[in-house]
Scaffold this active site. Structure first.
Site, PDB file in Angstrom:
ATOM      1  N   HIS A 135       0.760  -1.576   0.234  1.00 54.69           N
ATOM      2  CA  HIS A 135      -0.308   0.314  -0.019  1.00 54.69           C
ATOM      3  C   HIS A 135       0.998   1.223   0.403  1.00 54.69           C
ATOM      4  O   HIS A 135       1.719   0.831  -0.167  1.00 54.69           O
ATOM      5  CB  HIS A 135      -0.752   0.104   1.089  1.00 54.69           C
ATOM      6  CG  HIS A 135      -1.894   0.961   1.519  1.00 54.69           C
ATOM      7  ND1 HIS A 135      -1.554   2.512   1.748  1.00 54.69           N
ATOM      8  CD2 HIS A 135      -3.556   0.515   1.200  1.00 54.69           C
ATOM      9  CE1 HIS A 135      -2.732   2.867   1.789  1.00 54.69           C
ATOM     10  NE2 HIS A 135      -3.689   2.192   1.433  1.00 54.69           N
ATOM     11  N   ASP A 211       3.058  -4.449   8.332  1.00 64.91           N
ATOM     12  CA  ASP A 211       2.262  -3.516   7.508  1.00 64.91           C
ATOM     13  C   ASP A 211       0.568  -4.729   8.025  1.00 64.91           C
ATOM     14  O   ASP A 211       0.295  -5.441   6.901  1.00 64.91           O
ATOM     15  CB  ASP A 211       2.316  -2.916   6.705  1.00 64.91           C
ATOM     16  CG  ASP A 211       0.669  -2.084   6.671  1.00 64.91           C
ATOM     17  OD1 ASP A 211      -0.269  -2.402   7.644  1.00 64.91           O
ATOM     18  OD2 ASP A 211       0.537  -1.543   4.565  1.00 64.91           O
ATOM     19  N   GLN A 214      -3.847  -4.977   7.371  1.00 59.96           N
ATOM     20  CA  GLN A 214      -5.358  -5.829   6.749  1.00 59.96           C
ATOM     21  C   GLN A 214      -5.196  -6.994   7.040  1.00 59.96           C
ATOM     22  O   GLN A 214      -6.796  -8.220   6.770  1.00 59.96           O
ATOM     23  CB  GLN A 214      -5.087  -5.987   4.266  1.00 59.96           C
ATOM     24  CG  GLN A 214      -5.662  -4.522   4.494  1.00 59.96           C
ATOM     25  CD  GLN A 214      -6.631  -4.580   4.124  1.00 59.96           C
ATOM     26  OE1 GLN A 214      -7.701  -4.995   4.549  1.00 59.96           O
ATOM     27  NE2 GLN A 214      -7.125  -2.998   3.336  1.00 59.96           N
ATOM     28  N   LYS A 237     -10.172   0.133  10.385  1.00 57.42           N
ATOM     29  CA  LYS A 237     -10.403  -1.449   9.477  1.00 57.42           C
ATOM     30  C   LYS A 237     -10.710  -2.456  10.474  1.00 57.42           C
ATOM     31  O   LYS A 237     -11.102  -3.744   9.885  1.00 57.42           O
ATOM     32  CB  LYS A 237      -9.196  -1.358   8.431  1.00 57.42           C
ATOM     33  CG  LYS A 237      -9.275  -0.229   7.508  1.00 57.42           C
ATOM     34  CD  LYS A 237      -7.704  -0.881   6.372  1.00 57.42           C
ATOM     35  CE  LYS A 237      -7.122   0.213   5.753  1.00 57.42           C
ATOM     36  NZ  LYS A 237      -7.736   0.208   5.164  1.00 57.42           N
ATOM     37  N   CYS A 379      -5.021   2.619  -3.473  1.00 57.80           N
ATOM     38  CA  CYS A 379      -3.099   2.977  -2.689  1.00 57.80           C
ATOM     39  C   CYS A 379      -2.382   2.062  -3.190  1.00 57.80           C
ATOM     40  O   CYS A 379      -1.611   1.781  -2.497  1.00 57.80           O
ATOM     41  CB  CYS A 379      -3.702   3.642  -1.278  1.00 57.80           C
ATOM     42  SG  CYS A 379      -4.840   4.902  -1.528  1.00 57.80           S
TER      43      CYS A 379
END
Ligand SMILES: Cc1ncc(COP(=O)(O)O)c(C=O)c1O
Ligand SMILES: Cc1ncc(COP(=O)(O)O)c(C=O)c1O
Lengths: 421, 155, 421, 155
Positions: A135, A211, A214, A237, A379
């Site tokens: 991202h 990261d 998600q 999220k 993104c």
């Protein structure tokens, strides 16, 4: 990061998405058509309990934290710090009271990391390794650092199914000072072999950044097993409010890093021309933090814990399997689905495109059927360029989505295809 | 499907599937400008051959949705052969159509008569009801407008 | 920055703080003693309308902004951007849609400024001028920049009443590349002669930065008249939620500044090793913004506008006058009040100390009377050192405070003095 | 005032107004360490003369509230003349009193008997009910504890 069982269908789940929907007020609004929300990958919805936690805080106990002697300020501080412990325990942090830093979103967490490592740890010529599916939040900060410091970026490649290629991992990671990658791709749905990469990266002495934006919303995460030194994720999220993100780091790494933002709370002392940083985690929390938002995120974690992250992961698998099957059955060769073919290798979302219908137009027509999907570059422009498209459509799922939502998606897609054929 | 005809007029679908003036021009001599829609990744490149008096030729290339491509296609038709001033007039009319013109620049479009005078361009008016798509509709026009500025600077 | 009338007493105000209190749910909670909240300088309370605006957003229209084609995302974007215009108009921004940047708090806004000006505009040896009464948020970022870049910090002095000394302003500002100062001190209450300083600073070609965190909540601000190039303020001190701050800048300055945080939304394009920034204001808004919080801040601005900022300023003056009088009357020489003696030169707060009672103990005893005041260094340690104290007690006011609150403060202070004598 | 006596016992007020062992020692030879409470700005400096076996002398200086100063004063009394091990024992007891000790280090304080054994230190127990003030109570102790670490390192 335990192993996840195969799930044959949604009927065997420990919770019923239709019942879950009742906890989320947005699904009880009067509308022309029922809301089929398939954009949780961009931002999830929130249960009433999260909204109530914030509202109750504002109505009964708001005051600035960490500075007041009076009872109201103390209670505000207690709620804020209790949420820190809760969120730390949620990801298995060994020292939750010191290792959890609150930011405004994943993006700030990742910028904090890049900026701080850029002051002392990284120097011109140093190698930072990313993947080509990051991202922008885990890509642009490193590009900026490259332009300011002259560090070199290298990238782990992936195959045509969006699976990272580990063949020459040693070569790529040899000499790397930072390896930063996603745990799950927000475009391809790929679950990356993060721990395996982290192990190799550590053997070369690199700092490993994950990261988890998600990943955390869908799967149990235990930072003790993950093998990352630093991990970023974002509240909105994972059923939490907007305006709050998290940075977890192990003590050694966090302690070695200089502060990022300067201001109140992050200092132990300030003189006219010098300052002494505060201890962890406050060293990285400058200014009035997102107090209500942190408390709301604490309530979101309660909600997730209540369902059980392993059960949520099962739901994720099950809906991924059903959606892939139904879409493939209906559209066969006329649709292109990006990412791994095997549902067991993916999480959270399905990106796709039709030959003759642009993703914008898909999303527009779906919207007229009450079906919300994202259309765009998500993104991840470098990835889009590699896929040879300007945009894809993406359906992404969360615990409130069920088979009916998948059916609604498939019907609306058929309509879009018809319209533009 | 209710609402859809407002956005996707037949003219738009036609220009999407069969865009006019699609392709490239050798540059130089052609003037060339690229435009991005940062929100969705759409890209358009506009090529213009300026013969000193008017737009002798214009081509469009790139990736885009039905609105963005049909708008580009319709634009090329409406400005081809036009002088600088005339082309700017068309842009003004287009922006007024989408309620985007600055107050003092707005061209009044009130009657069906007015709309007919616009020709096929009028098909884009439905986009007004879909504000997110306005960026799609204007991408080619803004990209083209910058080429006009360039021409202006050399005159 | 219009002139403010003298206000003889609270009875002539255009609104009644007792009625205002009813709009703020925290004052209707059941408690042992009524809440006398005198710490709005740290963080104000919020009216129901602000909480409702956020709640309604989450319940009816939440989706991520700027990226979705579907109606829900469009409506979310509309509410977010409408709040931007509202907040821009509130401070008289000539181009609200481009000049208003949302951050997480004043601290981030000020760090954004220092960091961005540190990449290209400021170089080793350059002079940055501050005052000695800055909040750490407008001090530590510049100290950090000094240590990274080698810029030099200089300071405008103040007199024993906390009024900036302008005698050798020309000498101090000559050659300055940045002049950054507060509009109102959060410790001394001093309203600084900001516009006058800005004018001189501009004559030397400096960029002028205003920290309006304590000013915007209490007085009408018009950035066209102010003379600043960049202004920072924070939502939670002006009846808005936590987690949102604002940066205003004139177009020329903002356009000349490189981005701060890298990530989604702030880019026009990204390639593997380079990126192109987006246009204003998005260039400075990386990642998912504090959507609900911005919408909440919009509602706070509606509430303030509804009362009228000039009326609010009148209330501020009136309560400042009454509080100073009553405290002086009761405690005479046994209390030390910091800052200007004339109430017309101050705003928002009164810092003080007793000879024999430490501020912590004052605050503790006041709390047992239901009176909330702050005790500490107020994130202004260099100022504290200059005042020769480690801490002060500070009572700060907002529109819901009335004469009864002042009386409660005075009574509780008398009790504290008695206890420790 | 209800609640207040828990925090402000007479002993505390006495030590606040008349702190024992207030002052400085020449350093070197005295060991010296400064502590800050970043939340409120309180500062304390502890001076220790270590004669090789025990704490021969100890002084405290700085700015602080009633809790922070009285706690520092009480500390100096309780550790003066003690060996390294004994001093560490007092710290452990103090931390247990405020429920701050790590589990395996907790010294059980259950009976009034236990409290009496602590002497005047027990007056600080009321601080437990005021968590914000715990940092005030522990400031001097943490600062002193670092001096013990230093002594440890030289033995
Ligand atoms: C003058 C001043 N500047 C900046 C700040 C920082 O505000 P925030 O903590 O919301 O970033 C404050 C408040 O603490 C302040 O009073
Ligand atoms: C993989 C990944 N990383 C980072 C982000 C950035 O999150 P945020 O916008 O909350 O900062 C996102 C979401 O947009 C994401 O999907």
């Amino acid at each position: 990061m335990g192993t996840l069982p195969e799930m044959p269908n949604l009927n065997e789940l420990s919770f019923d998405p239709k019942v879950i929907k009742k906890d989320f007020p947005i699904f009880s609004q009067n509308r022309d058509k029922p809301l089929v929300f398939l954009d949780s990958g961009a931002s999830s919805q929130r249960p009433t309990s999260v909204l109530d936690a914030m509202d109750d805080y504002y109505r009964t106990t708001h005051a600035n934290v960490h500075r007041g002697v009076y009872a109201l300020a103390e209670e505000a501080t207690n709620r804020y710090e209790a949420a820190r412990l809760k969120i730390g325990n949620f990801i298995g942090a060994p020292n939750p009271s010191k290792e959890i830093v609150f930011s405004k979103n994943s993006t700030e967490s990742l910028n904090l990391i890049a900026n701080s490592l850029g002051h002392g740890y990284l120097h011109a010529g140093d190698k930072v390794v990313l993947t080509k599916m990051e991202h922008h939040a885990n890509h642009v900060p490193w590009i900026m650092l490259a332009s300011y410091l002259g560090i070199k970026l290298e990238f782990i490649d992936h195959d045509e199914q969006g699976r990272l290629i580990l063949d020459n991992l040693d070569q790529t990671l040899d000499g790397a000072k930072v390896v930063s990658l996603t745990l799950a791709s927000n475009v391809l749905g790929t679950i990356t072999p993060f721990s395996q990469i982290a192990q190799v990266a550590h053997s070369y002495g690199a700092i490993v950044v994950g990261d988890a934006s998600q990943y955390v919303p869908h799967m149990p995460l235990n930072v003790k097993e993950l093998g990352a030194d630093l991990v970023a994720f974002t509240g909105h999220k994972m059923l939490g409010p907007t305006g709050v993100g998290v940075l977890w780091g192990n003590l050694k790494t966090l302690e070695s890093m200089p502060p990022f933002l300067g201001g109140g709370d992050m200092i132990a002392d300030v003189r006219l021309e010098s300052y002494t940083p505060n201890e962890l985690p406050y060293k990285f929390e400058a200014g009035t933090p997102p107090i209500a938002e942190v408390i709301g995120l604490g309530a979101a974690v309660d909600y997730l814990n209540n369902l059980g992250m392993q059960n949520i992961a099962n739901h994720d698998r099950a809906i991924m399997k059903i959606a892939l099957e139904k879409i493939n059955d209906r559209f066969g060769d006329t649709i292109k689905i990006y990412g791994p073919k095997d549902y067991k290798e993916r999480s959270g979302c399905i990106s796709f495109s039709f030959e003759n219908v642009h993703p914008h137009d898909i999303s527009q027509i779906l919207d007229l059927h009450g079906v919300c999907v994202r259309a765009g570059h998500h993104c991840a422009k470098p990835l889009m360029r590699e896929l040879g498209v300007a945009a894809t459509a993406r359906a992404s799922f969360h615990i409130y989505n069920d088979e009916d939502d998948v059916d609604a998606l498939v019907e609306a897609l058929a309509e879009a295809q018809r319209y533009f054929s | 499907m209710q609402g859809l005809e407002d956005l996707y007029r037949e003219i738009i679908l036609d220009h999407y599937k069969n865009p006019r003036n699609s392709g490239t021009l050798e540059s130089p001599p052609a003037l060339k400008n690229e435009g991005y829609n940062p929100l969705c990744g759409d890209e358009v490149t506009i090529y213009v051959n300026w013969d000193g008096d008017k737009i002798a030729d214009i081509k469009m290339a790139g990736q885009g949705c039905s609105i963005s491509r049909s708008s580009a296609s319709l634009m090329t038709i409406s400005v081809k052969g036009k002088s600088l001033e005339e082309a700017r007039g068309v842009i003004k009319t287009f922006k007024s159509l989408l309620s985007l013109a600055d107050d003092h620049e707005t061209v009044e479009i009130q009657t069906n008569e007015d709309l007919r005078a616009l020709g096929e361009l009028a098909a884009l008016q439905g986009v007004v009801k879909f504000p997110v798509r306005i960026k799609c509709a204007t991408l080619a026009w803004n990209t083209f407008s910058q080429i006009l500025d360039e021409i202006d600077a050399t005159i």
